[in-house]
Design an enzyme around this catalytic site. Sequence first.
Site, PDB file in Angstrom:
ATOM      1  N   LEU A 381      69.018  43.868  16.356  1.00  0.00           N
ATOM      2  CA  LEU A 381      69.069  43.203  15.054  1.00  0.00           C
ATOM      3  C   LEU A 381      67.724  43.306  14.367  1.00  0.00           C
ATOM      4  CD1 LEU A 381      71.006  39.909  15.850  1.00  0.00           C
ATOM      5  CD2 LEU A 381      71.793  41.788  14.424  1.00  0.00           C
ATOM      6  N   GLY A 382      66.672  43.229  15.142  1.00  0.00           N
ATOM      7  CA  GLY A 382      65.349  43.315  14.555  1.00  0.00           C
ATOM      8  C   GLY A 382      64.275  43.236  15.608  1.00  0.00           C
ATOM      9  N   GLY A 384      60.660  41.599  16.356  1.00  0.00           N
ATOM     10  CA  GLY A 384      59.723  40.584  15.917  1.00  0.00           C
ATOM     11  C   GLY A 384      58.370  40.861  16.517  1.00  0.00           C
ATOM     12  N   GLY A 385      57.409  40.015  16.151  1.00  0.00           N
ATOM     13  CA  GLY A 385      56.090  40.154  16.734  1.00  0.00           C
ATOM     14  C   GLY A 385      56.127  39.847  18.220  1.00  0.00           C
ATOM     15  N   GLY A 387      59.016  40.152  20.262  1.00  0.00           N
ATOM     16  CA  GLY A 387      60.047  40.796  21.061  1.00  0.00           C
ATOM     17  C   GLY A 387      61.118  41.424  20.193  1.00  0.00           C
ATOM     18  N   THR A 388      62.196  41.782  20.861  1.00  0.00           N
ATOM     19  CA  THR A 388      63.294  42.455  20.176  1.00  0.00           C
ATOM     20  C   THR A 388      64.519  41.568  20.245  1.00  0.00           C
ATOM     21  OG1 THR A 388      62.353  44.490  20.993  1.00  0.00           O
ATOM     22  CG2 THR A 388      64.551  44.633  20.078  1.00  0.00           C
ATOM     23  N   VAL A 389      65.257  41.510  19.138  1.00  0.00           N
ATOM     24  CA  VAL A 389      66.466  40.694  19.121  1.00  0.00           C
ATOM     25  C   VAL A 389      67.674  41.611  19.042  1.00  0.00           C
ATOM     26  CG1 VAL A 389      67.707  38.849  17.969  1.00  0.00           C
ATOM     27  CG2 VAL A 389      65.220  38.861  17.937  1.00  0.00           C
ATOM     28  N   LYS A 403      67.335  37.500  22.634  1.00  0.00           N
ATOM     29  CA  LYS A 403      65.943  37.829  22.355  1.00  0.00           C
ATOM     30  C   LYS A 403      65.230  38.208  23.640  1.00  0.00           C
ATOM     31  CE  LYS A 403      61.675  36.044  20.566  1.00  0.00           C
ATOM     32  NZ  LYS A 403      60.998  34.971  19.871  1.00  0.00           N
ATOM     33  N   ASP A 500      55.246  29.883  13.781  1.00  0.00           N
ATOM     34  CA  ASP A 500      55.491  31.138  13.056  1.00  0.00           C
ATOM     35  C   ASP A 500      56.539  30.896  11.970  1.00  0.00           C
ATOM     36  OD1 ASP A 500      55.213  33.774  12.362  1.00  0.00           O
ATOM     37  OD2 ASP A 500      56.420  34.543  14.031  1.00  0.00           O
TER      38      ASP A 500
END
Length: 700
Positions: A381-382, A384-385, A387-389, A403, A500
């Site tokens: 999905l995306g 992030g700073g 990790g990966t989702v 996540k 964040d």
Amino acid sequence: MRTTTTGRAAPPRLLFLIVLISSAAAVAQAAAASPVLAQAALPGCPAKCGEVDVPYPFGIREGCSLNPLFLLECNTTFEPPELLWGNIHIQEISLEKGLARVTLFIGRDCYDQQGEKLNEGNMSTDVTGSPFSISADHNKFVATGCDTLAYYVASAADGYASGCASICRDEDSVTDGTCSGIGCCETAIPRGLQYFEADIRSYHNHTRVWGFNPCSYAFVVDKDRFTFFRANVSANYANKRVKLPAVFDWAIQDSSTTCENGMPRNRSSSACRSDNSGCRPSNDGRGYLCACSPGYQGNPYLSGGCQGIGSSILILLVITSWTYWGLQKRKMIKLKQRFYEQNGGFLLQQQISSHRGATFRIFTIGEIERATNNFDKNYILGHGGHGTVYKGTLDDQRAVAIKKSKMIDESQNREFAKEIFILSQINHRNVVKLLGCCLEVEVPILVYEFISNGTLFHHIHSRTHPCSSPIHVRLRIAAEAAEALSYLHSYASPPIIHGDVKSLNILLDHDYVAKVSDFGASTLVPKDKSQFATIVQVQGTCGYLDPEYLQTCLLTEKSDVYSFGVVLAEFLTGKKAIYSEGSEEERSLALSFVSAVRENKLSHIIDVQLLEQKGITPELRQVAELAMQCLCLKGDERPTMKEVAMVLHGLSMTENHPWVKYNPEERESLLGDPSIYYASDSTGQRSLANHTTLNIETGR
Ligand SMILES: *[C@@H]1O[C@H](CO)[C@@H](O)[C@H](O)[C@H]1NC(C)=O
Ligand SMILES: *[C@@H]1O[C@H](CO)[C@@H](O)[C@H](O)[C@H]1NC(C)=O
Ligand SMILES: *[C@@H]1O[C@H](CO)[C@@H](O)[C@H](O)[C@H]1NC(C)=O
Ligand SMILES: *[C@@H]1O[C@H](CO)[C@@H](O)[C@H](O)[C@H]1NC(C)=O
Ligand SMILES: *[C@@H]1O[C@H](CO)[C@@H](O)[C@H](O)[C@H]1NC(C)=O
Ligand SMILES: *[C@@H]1O[C@H](CO)[C@@H](O)[C@H](O)[C@H]1NC(C)=O
Ligand SMILES: *[C@@H]1O[C@H](CO)[C@@H](O)[C@H](O)[C@H]1NC(C)=O
């Protein structure tokens, strides 16, 4: 810390080594056993004569050989016992090569000084009626002497003869290693020879060479085992019988079947009794030999004699790989357990079991892998700073967001589990629900409810739905997000600080209800200030970072407030936290927003869409003021999240209910005066709560 890992992994490795060594030993044993297997005799029959193997079709007892032709004699009066065919001593039989090693007497022709013949010169070998013939490939006919004419008669019936002569005057002309007519001559023999007679003659009864060469010798010898030396010319075996090594071919001679294309034409009558066997022509061309099919080994003349060579090795391989994978699996399980333990799994388990009815659960790595199709790239999905989702579908078809965090400090993992549990207990409609986690991996994986309608960031910054962001919707979303943050700041002690806050972390569900995500999962809230100081790497997102946090490395609730101020500025301006206009270099929204408001140029920076909707309404100014308060450089001067939520909630209500009357002039005058901002910035005494009450009171 890592070294303990290796320490723990050592025993399985050692075990594996032991298994490997023992399997290697088994291989060696199997390899050593296979020749025995290949040479096996008929069951119940002696397999050896002395040290010599007697493989079937040969036998040394009646009924133990394929047929009487293959019946050999084992004369045990000799020590060691000798395997004989007639008077021919057999030293080795090879099934595979179709050969037999034998020793044969040499022929001699000796004279005394006067030229009188001392011994009978003829030598004969007769194996007619046996499976044997003299191998043409492995033998040669050799005659030695310096007054020598030797020839052999291949078969009395055929009259085939061949031979060679060797003449020399003195011993010195004879050279070691060469058999080319001086002291030694040689010639080939034909294939399939079963009767052989050597006739040795001399020209001068050795009278001229008697001093160094009283005898001539002629023999059939194994090429590879005979080298001529000068000494052989002077050797005197007049009173001694000498044997030399020779090689026989052997064959199955069978009138009822022939070997065609590797297979006996009449298998039932053929000597190739084993399954997985075939045949080939014998070396001498007189018959055939049996052979195991490729991949098999053993005695093809015995039923069940051919066994897969592969099989033992294969079994071994299977066992080895089983063991290997077993150990790997065990290692994996241990590793999982270690991670589970390290990540505070037991603690979490305890806490979960003590809270009945908790929806939170611990997932296995298997479930996570199934849900994400083994972390398929297409499911991302995306990034992030932290990790990966991935989007995932659980076994019960529930859509979830999974996540996978990047590495976090190992020492924090236990705290992390506790933290996760606290978060899992949070049940707020504006907080993304944490459904569970997976602790069997080095860095815990978190499973959240799946929020379908994108992020606030996309909502603000994508211009595909121009009407999708009217002010009241934006205000409601902002109010909800603020409420969520406020709730979390007050839920636990120490507070749960998001760390964040940004529009990308505020998700929207299908009803555009805000759901704050990434709560505390990425930023763990340390318990005391000493731990604060250890934060080396500042987390958060550029453009949203609390300047005070950057200086002190102290993450507080007010850090979230600052970041939320940036989100509010985004709401109002439609600009990203770090933006560039035209060719200008990148600018910080927080800075340009603050300076625009201070210079009373709110209309310059406000979102055109909002301007077009209603112009700069008092509510808009109030949100701007709120944002300004949040963006105060000093944390102490910022309002609390609770206050922010209250204001936004109030504003979204009034926006939704236009009948609520305002006094636009008053408001304009109040908000239009830049000194208010300067005053609040410089003194820090004015609290937002006072402003709000004032304004709302004014409004009413
Ligand atoms: C073994 O060899 C000896 C000497 O050649 C002979 O006398 C004896 O009969 C043989 N034995 C058998 C069983 O053939
Ligand atoms: C030796 O061989 C020759 C040729 O075959 C034969 O004529 C002769 O009779 C043989 N001598 C003996 C003693 O067998
Ligand atoms: C060789 O010996 C035979 C008898 O053994 C004799 O007849 C013959 O003449 C001799 N030849 C020579 C060249 O001496
Ligand atoms: C030939 O001479 C070598 C060296 O002396 C010896 O080892 C070998 O047994 C001899 N061979 C014969 C057939 O006499
Ligand atoms: C095959 O062998 C059997 C047994 O020896 C015999 O009866 C049969 O005639 C043979 N068949 C052929 C085609 O040679
Ligand atoms: C978000 O929800 C709205 C209303 O339910 C819908 O029209 C829109 O397509 C959704 N957007 C996304 C990205 O799912
Ligand atoms: C609000 O303002 C009044 C004076 O107008 C002041 O006494 C009070 O302390 C302020 N409240 C807060 C929470 O700062």
